[in-house]
Design a protein around this motif. Structure first.
Motif, short mmCIF file in Angstrom:
data_model
loop_
_atom_site.label_atom_id
_atom_site.label_comp_id
_atom_site.label_asym_id
_atom_site.label_seq_id
_atom_site.Cartn_x
_atom_site.Cartn_y
_atom_site.Cartn_z
N LEU A 83 -16.62 -3.84 -0.56
CA LEU A 83 -15.30 -3.22 -0.46
C LEU A 83 -15.28 -1.80 -1.03
O LEU A 83 -14.34 -1.05 -0.77
N SER A 84 -16.31 -1.43 -1.81
CA SER A 84 -16.36 -0.09 -2.35
C SER A 84 -16.35 0.92 -1.20
O SER A 84 -16.83 0.64 -0.11
N ARG A 85 -15.80 2.10 -1.51
CA ARG A 85 -15.71 3.14 -0.47
C ARG A 85 -17.07 3.43 0.15
O ARG A 85 -17.17 3.80 1.30
N GLN A 86 -18.11 3.27 -0.66
CA GLN A 86 -19.46 3.54 -0.17
C GLN A 86 -20.02 2.31 0.55
O GLN A 86 -21.08 2.37 1.15
N MET A 100 -11.56 0.09 4.69
CA MET A 100 -10.35 -0.73 4.76
C MET A 100 -9.47 -0.56 3.53
O MET A 100 -8.33 -1.03 3.50
N GLY A 101 -10.02 0.10 2.49
CA GLY A 101 -9.22 0.37 1.30
C GLY A 101 -8.76 -0.88 0.58
O GLY A 101 -7.63 -0.97 0.13
N ALA A 111 0.82 -1.20 0.00
CA ALA A 111 0.00 0.00 0.00
C ALA A 111 0.87 1.26 0.00
O ALA A 111 1.01 1.93 1.02
N ALA A 112 1.48 1.56 -1.16
CA ALA A 112 2.29 2.78 -1.27
C ALA A 112 1.37 3.97 -1.54
O ALA A 112 0.18 3.80 -1.78
N ASP A 113 1.96 5.19 -1.54
CA ASP A 113 1.15 6.38 -1.81
C ASP A 113 0.95 6.49 -3.31
O ASP A 113 1.89 6.76 -4.05
N SER A 114 -0.27 6.23 -3.78
CA SER A 114 -0.48 6.24 -5.21
C SER A 114 -1.88 6.71 -5.55
O SER A 114 -2.77 6.73 -4.71
N LEU A 115 -2.00 7.08 -6.79
CA LEU A 115 -3.24 7.64 -7.30
C LEU A 115 -3.95 6.55 -8.10
O LEU A 115 -3.32 5.79 -8.81
N THR A 116 -5.28 6.49 -7.95
CA THR A 116 -6.04 5.50 -8.72
C THR A 116 -6.96 6.22 -9.70
O THR A 116 -7.68 7.13 -9.32
#
Lengths: 279, 229, 340
Positions: free
Chosen positions: B85-88, B94-95, A29-34
């Protein structure tokens, strides 16, 4: 007894491998953009060219998932990604108006083209888009649609309506694939039918066929065929997890001179696939 | 048809040239399948033992449910896991969406019914005398469990291999939950889907052959262990 | 007195789905004794052995072991009581792993090799030839002997044997019997043995219990007459055996009640008794010496119906009761007991 030892070693190797695989999978879990984007930007190879440059310039790792525009917007609405790169302006505007996204910026365009068999049984060559759509209806020529709520699909639906026609949803000659652009073109070729595609994907398709594809461009250049790509930051006020600062940096970068230059330079078969037009 | 031969040649090239994209997909596939197999075996074998060994009210109904879950469509599991698992979704904080553990969770749900059902069948198939023998030789409750499972080891191994086959080859969950993100969550199967979508049939065949090679290696190891066990 | 009894059972009931399998009002098993169980199939022998082996808990009532209540998984019995089931089960492993399994369960690491070899020798299996055999490479008799060795290796205080020689070859049967007796002799192991081999049981047992329909009769010399009963013209009832050896009895309490009688209810003579004395003709089939009483048990066949009675050695000599001889057995229906 040697076999027994080998068995032990094998068992241990499997156990260690298993633990290693599980541990490494959790600790990535690095700092990254999705980003969620459309298949056309990914399948043409544009992102494979562009994104390493972004990482090189900013030090930000970027991950993207390529889907249709419809699903990409949905992922944004559900806060599952930080930024979108899509091509369906009316839907995008709705998305921003609903408060799901902020800072929509146009970055590039190409155009859609109507392609079909060189014999052109529906006789659309050289006609306007509206006339061509009416020809399909009249001649019951096989028309292959994405049918997947993607940007291209939304555009096609708009074209039927602009020509004053209903979408021929249940017509026998209207084939809805539910698949990506390249698969859809291939199906059109197999069925000797017509389809609407973005020019970038078509050039990629031509390249795959060494410049001599079975389907040819028959209608192009009409103003309604413009295919505008934009980026949108997912609204950080709605989605607390969104890395808004990284997303803004991305928007800034891709609308900047260097990235725009690179988009212009991205070519297949010597043809420019996307034309930068960030303001 | 030419792409079949092309695929075979390409597969050999990808492996020999240490193509980083291919190895990334192979590694992700191994990570995901190892994680989901570990979780589903750890949870599924004791559950299967309980289901096969004990008689309780409603056992038949539970069996029917578990057997029905054997037919879980992978895309449906993918959608379900995405919803959680979706943010909503309830576990959004938990990401885990678009991550390897996220896919592993989905595949665990896919594999669990297989492990439970086949373990239960294996345990049910054991001679009743085994229980008497173990108890009368002095086994406590835990030793009774381990001793019984060891007797059913071949059938449980077969259950694990069946589950492994399903997990390795599924594409719906990996695509939906993983997002097919290059260098991160692209597995061999989602790569095949992508290459096929791009019209690179040869590449798709090549990746499919690599997946088969991995499955072959796993089965070879297991059959070796089994012969010696 | 609690010391003398290894097991003590009072008012025990055990039921399976659909019916009572065993009902025992009182039973004690002395330490280091050998107890035999006889009775037809389904009479409750296996059930009793499972309960004594603490494989199941009884439906009702308790079993005291060394004066303490015990049940399945009790620490007091886990490592002291062991049962050899009727159809012994071998683990899917080698002979070595099968025999040492119980030691492994006990965490008994040292000296496994010696004890396993010793146990195999006791049951007449050459360790070097058998240690590394897999479970599937054994004959029925060998498998049963390996299963017994797996119990003997534990040096148990109580060894329960359920028809140990029922389905094995003669040599295996002999080895099994020898090994069980040796355990008793060397370690004072208490043996409870269910068997159809009455000759063996009467030879070695301190006490032979007769089971029928889940009940125990104090000792095994009782005879049983099975129904169904047919009413005769004079109001009395008789068995109707096809071979003519019929018994005439008083009205039974139910159509298929069982009549039970011991030696005291019959008399044996070489000539036909008077008309009034009910009697059957029978042939002596064999003589058994009962070690515990010093008496001789004479087995008869009346038609196809087996009967037995006890005599002193002097009676045997005087009446010339030798196998093959035909005699008349007079009986007293008034001394019959009934079991429903």
């Amino acid at each position: 007894m040697r076999a027994l030892q080998m068995k032990r070693i094998l068992l241990w190797a499997m156990a260690i491998g298993l633990v290693w695989a599980v541990v490494t999978s959790v600790s990535s879990a690095a700092d990254s953009l999705t980003m969620a984007t459309t298949t056309s930007t990914d399948n043409t190879g544009l992102l494979d060219e562009l994104m390493p440059e972004f990482t090189k310039d900013t030090g930000i790792d970027i991950k993207w998932t390529a889907t249709g525009t419809g699903k990409a917007l949905k992922l944004g609405e559900n806060c599952d990604v930080d930024v979108l790169m899509v091509h369906a302006p009316p839907a995008e505007k709705k998305f921003v108006d609903a408060g799901f996204g902020v800072n929509r910026r146009e970055i590039m365009y190409n155009d859609f083209v109507l392609i079909g068999p060189p014999g052109d049984p529906a006789g659309i060559s050289g006609k306007t888009v509206a006339e061509a759509m009416m020809q399909f209806e009249k001649k019951k020529a096989v028309f292959v649609s994405r049918g997947d709520n993607s940007g291209t699909n939304k555009k096609e639906i708009g074209l039927w309506k602009a020509a004053g026609l209903e979408v021929p949803d249940r017509a026998e000659w209207y084939v809805q694939t539910g698949q990506g652009m390249l698969s859809t073109i291939r199906i059109a070729a197999e069925r000797d039918g017509y389809t609407l595609t973005d020019r970038g994907t078509y050039i990629k398709y031509s390249a795959d066929h060494k410049g001599n594809p079975p389907l040819k461009v028959l209608v192009e250049g009409d103003a309604v065929l413009l295919n505008q790509y934009s980026v949108i930051v997912v609204n950080p006020d709605r989605c607390k997890n969104v890395k808004a600062d990284l997303a803004e940096k991305f928007v800034e970068w891709i609308t900047g001179d260097r990235a725009q230059q690179q988009i212009a330079e991205f070519r297949l078969l010597g043809q420019e696939l996307f034309h930068p037009n960030a303001k | 048809m030419s792409f079949l031969l092309e695929g075979l040649i390409k597969a050999i090239h990808l492996l020999l040239d240490m193509d980083p994209e291919t190895y990334s997909a192979v590694w992700t596939t191994l990570q995901v399948s190892s994680g989901s197999m570990a979780a589903s075996l750890l949870a599924g074998i004791p559950l299967g033992f309980f289901l096969g060994y004990h008689d309780f009210r409603g056992k038949r109904q539970v069996r029917i449910v578990v057997d029905t879950l054997l037919a879980l469509p992978t895309v449906f599991v993918g959608l379900l896991v995405y919803a959680f698992l979706s943010r909503q979704g309830p576990l959004g904080s938990m990401g885990l969406l678009f991550t390897v553990p996220g896919i592993a969770i989905g595949q665990t749900i896919l594999a669990l019914p297989i492990v439970v059902a086949l373990t239960a069948t294996a345990v049910e198939g054991l001679d009743r005398q085994l229980q008497f023998t173990l108890v009368s030789l002095g086994a406590d409750r835990l030793q009774l469990l381990t001793g019984t499972l060891w007797e059913a080891r071949f059938a449980i191994l077969a259950a694990a291999l069946t589950a492994y086959g399903r997990v390795m080859t599924e594409v719906g969950i990996s695509m939906m939950v993983g997002g097919n993100i290059k260098w991160h969550t692209r597995t061999i199967t989602t790569a095949i889907a992508l290459e096929t979508g791009k019209g690179q049939f040869g590449m798709g065949i090549a990746l499919g052959l690599i997946l088969l090679a991995i499955a072959f290696a796993v089965n070879l190891s297991v059959s070796f262990l089994r012969k010696r066990a | 007195m609690a010391e003398a009894s290894l097991y003590r059972i009072r008012r025990l009931v055990h039921a399976y789905e659909g019916g009572t399998a065993l009902r025992i009002d009182e039973l004690a098993v002395r330490r280091a004794s050998i107890v035999g169980l006889v009775g037809p199939n389904g009479s409750g022998k296996s059930t009793l052995l499972h309960l004594l082996g603490f494989i199941h808990a009884p439906t009702d009532g308790t079993i005291l072991f060394k004066g303490q209540p015990a049940g399945p998984f009790s620490e007091s019995v886990r490592f002291t009581v062991t049962l050899l089931p009727q159809e012994s089960y071998l683990l899917k492993r080698t002979v070595w792993q099968n025999v040492r399994y119980g030691l492994q369960l006990r965490g008994h690491e040292g000296g496994q090799q010696d004890r396993v070899r010793e146990a195999l020798q006791w049951v007449g299996l050459e360790p070097d030839r058998f240690l590394h055999r897999k479970w599937y490479a054994l004959s029925g008799g060998e498998a049963q002997r390996v299963a017994l060795a797996a119990r003997l290796v534990l040096r148990p205080e109580v060894l329960l044997l359920d028809e140990p020689t029922a389905s094995v070859d003669a040599l295996s049967a002999q080895r099994i019997k020898e090994a069980a007796m040796r355990a008793r002799k060397e370690w004072g192991t208490t043996l409870v043995v269910a068997s159809h081999d009455r000759q063996w049981l009467y030879e070695v047992c301190d006490n032979v219990l007769h089971l029928y329909r889940g009940r125990i009769f104090s000792n095994g010399e009782e005879n049983m007459l099975f129904g169904p009963w047919r009413q005769r013209g004079d109001g009395r009832f008789e068995t109707h055996d096809s071979d003519g050896a019929s018994f005439v009895v008083d009205p039974p309490p139910s159509p298929d009640a069982v009549a039970i009688f011991g030696t005291d209810a019959i008399s044996v003579s070489c000539e036909r008794p008077s008309r009034e004395q009910p009697c059957v003709e029978a042939t002596i089939s064999r003589l058994l010496w009962d070690r515990s009483t010093g008496q001789v048990i004479v087995s008869f066949l009346a038609g196809s119906r087996p009967l037995s009675a006890r005599f002193s050695a002097e009676d045997i000599a005087e009446k010339q009761l030798y196998p093959g001889r035909t005699v008349w057995i007079g009986y007293d229906p008034g001394a019959f007991r009934w079991v429903e």
